[in-house]
Design an enzyme around this catalytic site. Structure first.
Site, mmCIF file in Angstrom:
data_model
loop_
_atom_site.group_PDB
_atom_site.id
_atom_site.type_symbol
_atom_site.label_atom_id
_atom_site.label_comp_id
_atom_site.label_asym_id
_atom_site.label_seq_id
_atom_site.Cartn_x
_atom_site.Cartn_y
_atom_site.Cartn_z
ATOM 1 N N HIS A 127 17.323 58.414 34.355
ATOM 2 C CA HIS A 127 18.095 57.990 35.709
ATOM 3 C C HIS A 127 17.931 56.395 35.545
ATOM 4 C CE1 HIS A 127 20.730 57.696 39.181
ATOM 5 N NE2 HIS A 127 20.167 57.084 39.657
ATOM 6 N N CYS A 128 18.843 55.514 35.394
ATOM 7 C CA CYS A 128 18.543 54.247 35.482
ATOM 8 C C CYS A 128 19.113 53.448 36.843
ATOM 9 C CB CYS A 128 19.420 53.642 34.327
ATOM 10 S SG CYS A 128 19.049 51.717 34.155
#
Length: 266
Positions: A127-128
């Site tokens: 998850h960025c």
């Protein structure tokens, strides 16, 4: 998703165009080219920046490969549990499909539940927070393309900012003349290093057909922890891995590939 990430995306766009404005207002190579009538370089730079922003929103807002529930697939072809059992040869695989402990969906191999998005993502990478979205099976190649364009944009901006630094008779006068350019150099310098690191990491992951999650948490993943530390059951060689990564757009049944590799048929 848009509302929760609105601040991050707005800040990214404002910072991008603010730095671009600083580069055109100061006596940089971009401005000098425009003053000479050579508009090709300024137009190309603006096009690269615009492309990076468009790719940013593409990666940020697109579906990363969420595992769909029955409610999400109304009016769309659905692969039901019974069809999954037929598609995936469970009796040949040492790893059984399981229900996610958070959303209770049947979780395909290489999928993981993201607690930030509250969804399971196919071929989950990470998850960025930068894009406020997961990187998964559907948008990983677009994320890598975005990193390439962003790296070109920030390096070009760094070079342009350095070209505009003016000399002065004293340090206070020098700082007052170049303050905005120095800020632009600092921001683009940091972003250049970060983007280059991410680009190298994800090129390696794509060439090895692995993900950040699998690389960092191998000892906790059921289908990997009992294998040799250097063995990747999904690795088909660099050329085939890169071809699959960039050119294969459909959903992949990783259980089949895993089963064939486990049985020595691949």
């Amino acid at each position: 998703m848009f509302k929760s990430g609105c601040f991050v995306r707005t800040a990214h766009v404002i910072l991008t165009w603010l730095i671009t404005l600083v580069l055109f207002l100061h006596n940089t190579d971009l401005r000098r080219c425009g003053e000479r009538g050579d508009v090709l370089q300024p137009l190309m730079f603006s096009a690269v920046v615009l492309l990076s922003v468009l790719l940013y929103f593409t990666v940020s807002l697109m579906d990363p490969g969420f595992v769909l529930s029955d409610d999400d697939t109304q009016g769309r072809p659905v692969v039901r549990d019974e069809e999954l059992e037929t598609m995936i040869p469970q009796e040949q695989s040492s790893v059984k499909q399981r229900r996610c402990g958070f959303c209770f969906l049947l979780q395909p191999m290489r999928a993981r539940h993201c607690r930030t998005c509250q969804r399971c993502v196919r071929r989950f990478d990470h998850h960025c927070p930068w894009i406020h979205n997961c990187v998964g099976e559907r948008n990983h190649r677009w994320f890598l393309l975005y990193l390439c364009v962003q790296f070109a944009a920030v390096c070009w901006a760094l070079q342009a900012a350095c070209s505009g630094v003016a000399f002065a008779s004293s340090w206070p006068l020098w700082f007052s003349r170049n303050g905005f350019l120095l800020a632009a150099i600092g921001v683009t310098g940091v972003f250049s290093a970060v983007v280059l690191l991410l680009l190298c990491v994800h090129l390696y992951l794509a060439s090895a057909n692995t993900t950040t999650w699998e690389f960092m948490s191998r000892h906790r993943i059921v289908y990997l922890k009992h294998r040799d530390s250097e063995e990747n059951p999904f690795d088909r060689g660099v050329v085939c891995n890169l071809w699959d990564f960039f050119c294969v757009c459909g959903t992949v049944a990783w259980e089949r590939i895993y089963s064939r590799r486990a049985n020595g048929t691949v």
